[in-house]
Write an enzyme that holds these catalytic residues in place. Structure first.
Site, PDB file in Angstrom:
ATOM      1  N   GLY A 152     -37.860  85.226  56.612  1.00  0.00           N
ATOM      2  CA  GLY A 152     -38.738  84.127  56.226  1.00  0.00           C
ATOM      3  C   GLY A 152     -40.146  84.279  56.755  1.00  0.00           C
ATOM      4  O   GLY A 152     -40.903  83.300  56.800  1.00  0.00           O
TER       5      GLY A 152
ATOM      6  N   ASN B 293     -42.862  85.688  55.481  1.00  0.00           N
ATOM      7  CA  ASN B 293     -43.938  85.381  54.537  1.00  0.00           C
ATOM      8  C   ASN B 293     -44.156  83.868  54.440  1.00  0.00           C
ATOM      9  O   ASN B 293     -45.298  83.402  54.349  1.00  0.00           O
ATOM     10  CB  ASN B 293     -43.612  85.952  53.153  1.00  0.00           C
ATOM     11  CG  ASN B 293     -44.001  87.403  53.026  1.00  0.00           C
ATOM     12  OD1 ASN B 293     -45.162  87.752  52.900  1.00  0.00           O
ATOM     13  ND2 ASN B 293     -43.002  88.280  53.095  1.00  0.00           N
ATOM     14  N   TRP B 294     -43.065  83.129  54.457  1.00  0.00           N
ATOM     15  CA  TRP B 294     -43.147  81.669  54.411  1.00  0.00           C
ATOM     16  C   TRP B 294     -43.804  81.122  55.688  1.00  0.00           C
ATOM     17  O   TRP B 294     -44.767  80.360  55.633  1.00  0.00           O
ATOM     18  CB  TRP B 294     -41.736  81.095  54.240  1.00  0.00           C
ATOM     19  CG  TRP B 294     -41.649  79.598  54.225  1.00  0.00           C
ATOM     20  CD1 TRP B 294     -42.534  78.725  53.661  1.00  0.00           C
ATOM     21  CD2 TRP B 294     -40.607  78.804  54.811  1.00  0.00           C
ATOM     22  NE1 TRP B 294     -42.105  77.426  53.837  1.00  0.00           N
ATOM     23  CE2 TRP B 294     -40.931  77.439  54.539  1.00  0.00           C
ATOM     24  CE3 TRP B 294     -39.435  79.099  55.513  1.00  0.00           C
ATOM     25  CZ2 TRP B 294     -40.122  76.395  54.972  1.00  0.00           C
ATOM     26  CZ3 TRP B 294     -38.622  78.046  55.930  1.00  0.00           C
ATOM     27  CH2 TRP B 294     -38.974  76.711  55.657  1.00  0.00           C
TER      28      TRP B 294
ATOM     29  N   HIS C 129     -42.905  93.156  61.976  1.00  0.00           N
ATOM     30  CA  HIS C 129     -41.445  93.276  61.946  1.00  0.00           C
ATOM     31  C   HIS C 129     -40.940  94.149  63.095  1.00  0.00           C
ATOM     32  O   HIS C 129     -39.733  94.407  63.187  1.00  0.00           O
ATOM     33  CB  HIS C 129     -40.992  93.921  60.628  1.00  0.00           C
ATOM     34  CG  HIS C 129     -41.248  93.079  59.410  1.00  0.00           C
ATOM     35  ND1 HIS C 129     -40.967  91.737  59.366  1.00  0.00           N
ATOM     36  CD2 HIS C 129     -41.736  93.410  58.186  1.00  0.00           C
ATOM     37  CE1 HIS C 129     -41.289  91.261  58.164  1.00  0.00           C
ATOM     38  NE2 HIS C 129     -41.754  92.252  57.437  1.00  0.00           N
TER      39      HIS C 129
ATOM     40  N   SER D 117     -30.691  88.625  51.384  1.00  0.00           N
ATOM     41  CA  SER D 117     -32.094  88.621  50.974  1.00  0.00           C
ATOM     42  C   SER D 117     -32.683  90.031  51.048  1.00  0.00           C
ATOM     43  O   SER D 117     -33.424  90.453  50.147  1.00  0.00           O
ATOM     44  CB  SER D 117     -32.898  87.675  51.875  1.00  0.00           C
ATOM     45  OG  SER D 117     -34.230  87.575  51.437  1.00  0.00           O
TER      46      SER D 117
ATOM     47  N   PHE E   4     -41.063  75.931  49.797  1.00  0.00           N
ATOM     48  CA  PHE E   4     -40.687  77.197  49.161  1.00  0.00           C
ATOM     49  C   PHE E   4     -41.015  77.172  47.678  1.00  0.00           C
ATOM     50  O   PHE E   4     -41.539  78.144  47.124  1.00  0.00           O
ATOM     51  CB  PHE E   4     -39.201  77.487  49.364  1.00  0.00           C
ATOM     52  CG  PHE E   4     -38.796  78.827  48.821  1.00  0.00           C
ATOM     53  CD1 PHE E   4     -38.937  79.980  49.572  1.00  0.00           C
ATOM     54  CD2 PHE E   4     -38.291  78.944  47.528  1.00  0.00           C
ATOM     55  CE1 PHE E   4     -38.588  81.216  49.061  1.00  0.00           C
ATOM     56  CE2 PHE E   4     -37.945  80.184  47.003  1.00  0.00           C
ATOM     57  CZ  PHE E   4     -38.092  81.321  47.777  1.00  0.00           C
TER      58      PHE E   4
ATOM     59  N   ALA F 260     -43.278  75.408  46.064  1.00  0.00           N
ATOM     60  CA  ALA F 260     -44.717  75.467  45.831  1.00  0.00           C
ATOM     61  C   ALA F 260     -45.245  76.887  45.997  1.00  0.00           C
ATOM     62  O   ALA F 260     -46.072  77.354  45.203  1.00  0.00           O
ATOM     63  CB  ALA F 260     -45.435  74.524  46.792  1.00  0.00           C
ATOM     64  N   MET F 261     -44.738  77.603  47.015  1.00  0.00           N
ATOM     65  CA  MET F 261     -45.196  78.975  47.247  1.00  0.00           C
ATOM     66  C   MET F 261     -44.658  79.932  46.184  1.00  0.00           C
ATOM     67  O   MET F 261     -45.342  80.860  45.776  1.00  0.00           O
ATOM     68  CB  MET F 261     -44.783  79.423  48.642  1.00  0.00           C
ATOM     69  CG  MET F 261     -45.543  78.700  49.748  1.00  0.00           C
ATOM     70  SD  MET F 261     -45.215  79.355  51.391  1.00  0.00           S
ATOM     71  CE  MET F 261     -45.916  81.001  51.260  1.00  0.00           C
TER      72      MET F 261
ATOM     73  N   GLY G 193     -34.849  81.106  48.778  1.00  0.00           N
ATOM     74  CA  GLY G 193     -35.268  80.236  49.865  1.00  0.00           C
ATOM     75  C   GLY G 193     -34.242  79.197  50.252  1.00  0.00           C
ATOM     76  O   GLY G 193     -34.577  78.049  50.543  1.00  0.00           O
TER      77      GLY G 193
END
Length: 303
Positions: free
Chosen positions: A68, A70-71, A118, A148, A239, A241-242, A261
Site C-alpha cells: 500500500g 503508493n496509497w 522498499h 497483490s 482508494f 478516488a485514486m 484496495g
C-alpha cells in the site's frame, strides 16, 4: 499537468514498452543475494546509497512492495502539503521531483523531502538511523500482499511473469522475488520498531479508519492540521478516488498499481495447504510480535 509529472509518466511508460522486448534474464539483477528490477535500479545506485545523507526533517516511508505504499505515499504528501500550506502546483512540483528517485536530484531538493523505499534497514543509508529523520513503516498481512504482488508481477512487463499462482506462491514463500523476502523484510523492520524515530502502521488499520490513521501519522511527524483538512484528504485519497485518477497520475501503470484496495481477497487464490503453510511461516517469523495485532491477522487471515 506539470512538466515533471509528464516526464515521470513518460519514463514509466517507456520502461513498460522496453519490458515487452526484454528477456527474463535481462529483467533482474542480484545485489547481496536479493533480486531487483533493472529498469528501477542498479547495483551502482544501491552502493551509492551508503553515503546518502538524511536531513533531520526528512519524511521517509518504507514498505515491502504491494503493501500500500503508493496509497500511503499520496496520503503523506497531502498531509505534509496541508501542514506547510503549499499551493497545489507547488505540491505537484515537489512530488514529481522526488518521484524521479535520482540521488543527485534528491540531494538538491529543498526540505522537507519525502522519500519512499522498499529496501530493508540494512540496505538503507546509515544516516537514516543516526539522525533525527523519521521513518514510517507500512506493513500489510502476507496473504493479501502475496496476491497483490502476484498481479503486479504478471502485469508489469519489465518483470518476469509466472505461469501459475502455485509457481508464484513457492517463489513468494522462498523470497525469490524482486526486493526479496516479505518475511525477512518485515522481521528486520520489526526489530527497529522501538526506535524513537520509527513508527509502524498497518494497511488494515488505515482501511478500517483512515482519518484516525492519518491523525497518528500527523502526530508522529509533527504536522498540524485541522479536522477539515483530515476530512478533505480522506476523500481525496480514498482508494476509489485514486484509482479513478490513476491514469492521469501514473500513466499506463496506474491500473496496475491500483487494483482492488481491499482486505481479504487472498481467499480467492490460496489452497487449504497454502493457507496452512502461510500461517506456519507467519507464526514462525512474527508470532508474538505486536504486528500480529496491528495487521489483525486472526481477523483477516484465518480461513
Amino acid at each position: 499537468m506539470s512538466r515533471n509529472r509528464e516526464r515521470a509518466i513518460a519514463t514509466v511508460d517507456k520502461a513498460l514498452a522496453e519490458g515487452e522486448k526484454m528477456t527474463p534474464a535481462d529483467m533482474l539483477f542480484s545485489y547481496k543475494g536479493v533480486l531487483y528490477p533493472t529498469t528501477f535500479s542498479s547495483p551502482e545506485t544501491l552502493e551509492a546509497l551508503k553515503s546518502f545523507e538524511a536531513r533531520s526533517d526528512d519524511v521517509i516511508l518504507a514498505g515491502y512492495p504491494k503493501t500500500g505504499t503508493n496509497w500511503l505515499d499520496q496520503i503523506l504528501r497531502e498531509l505534509e502539503s496541508a501542514d506547510a500550506r503549499y499551493t497545489e502546483e507547488e505540491m505537484k512540483e515537489r512530488m514529481d521531483a522526488e518521484k524521479e528517485l535520482e540521488l543527485s536530484r534528491m540531494k538538491k531538493l529543498p526540505s522537507r523531502r519525502i522519500i519512499v523505499t522498499h529496501l530493508p534497514p540494512h540496505l538503507l543509508p546509515p544516516s537514516f538511523f543516526q539522525g533525527k529523520a523519521k521513518i514510517l513503516v507500512l506493513v500489510r498481512n502476507p496473504k493479501d500482499t502475496a496476491v497483490s504482488y502476484y498481479h503486479f508481477y504478471n502485469k508489469m512487463t519489465m518483470l518476469p511473469s509466472f505461469s501459475s499462482w502455485d509457481e508464484y506462491f513457492a517463489a513468494f514463500m522462498n523470497g525469490k522475488l524482486t526486493w526479496g523476502s516479505y518475511f525477512d523484510h518485515t522481521v528486520e523492520w520489526n526489530k527497529h520498531s522501538d526506535h524513537e524515530n520509527i513508527m509502524m502502521i498497518s494497511y488494515e488499520e488505515l482501511q478500517e479508519d483512515q482519518v484516525l490513521g492519518m491523525k497518528k501519522i500527523a502526530a508522529f511527524f509533527g504536522f498540524s492540521l485541522s479536522e477539515e483538512d483530515f476530512s478533505r484528504i480522506a476523500k481525496k485519497t480514498s482508494f476509489q478516488a485514486m484509482k479513478e485518477k490513476s491514469y492521469e497520475t501514473h500513466g499506463k501503470s496506474g491500473d496496475i498499481l491500483f487494483r482492488k484496495g481491499v482486505v481479504g481477497s487472498w481467499r480467492e487464490f490460496f489452497s487449504e495447504t497454502q493457507n496452512e503453510e502461510m500461517d506456519r511461516k507467519f507464526e514462525e517469523c512474527l508470532g508474538g510480535t505486536k504486528l500480529v495485532a496491528m495487521m489483525k491477522y486472526d481477523v483477516y487471515c484465518k480461513a
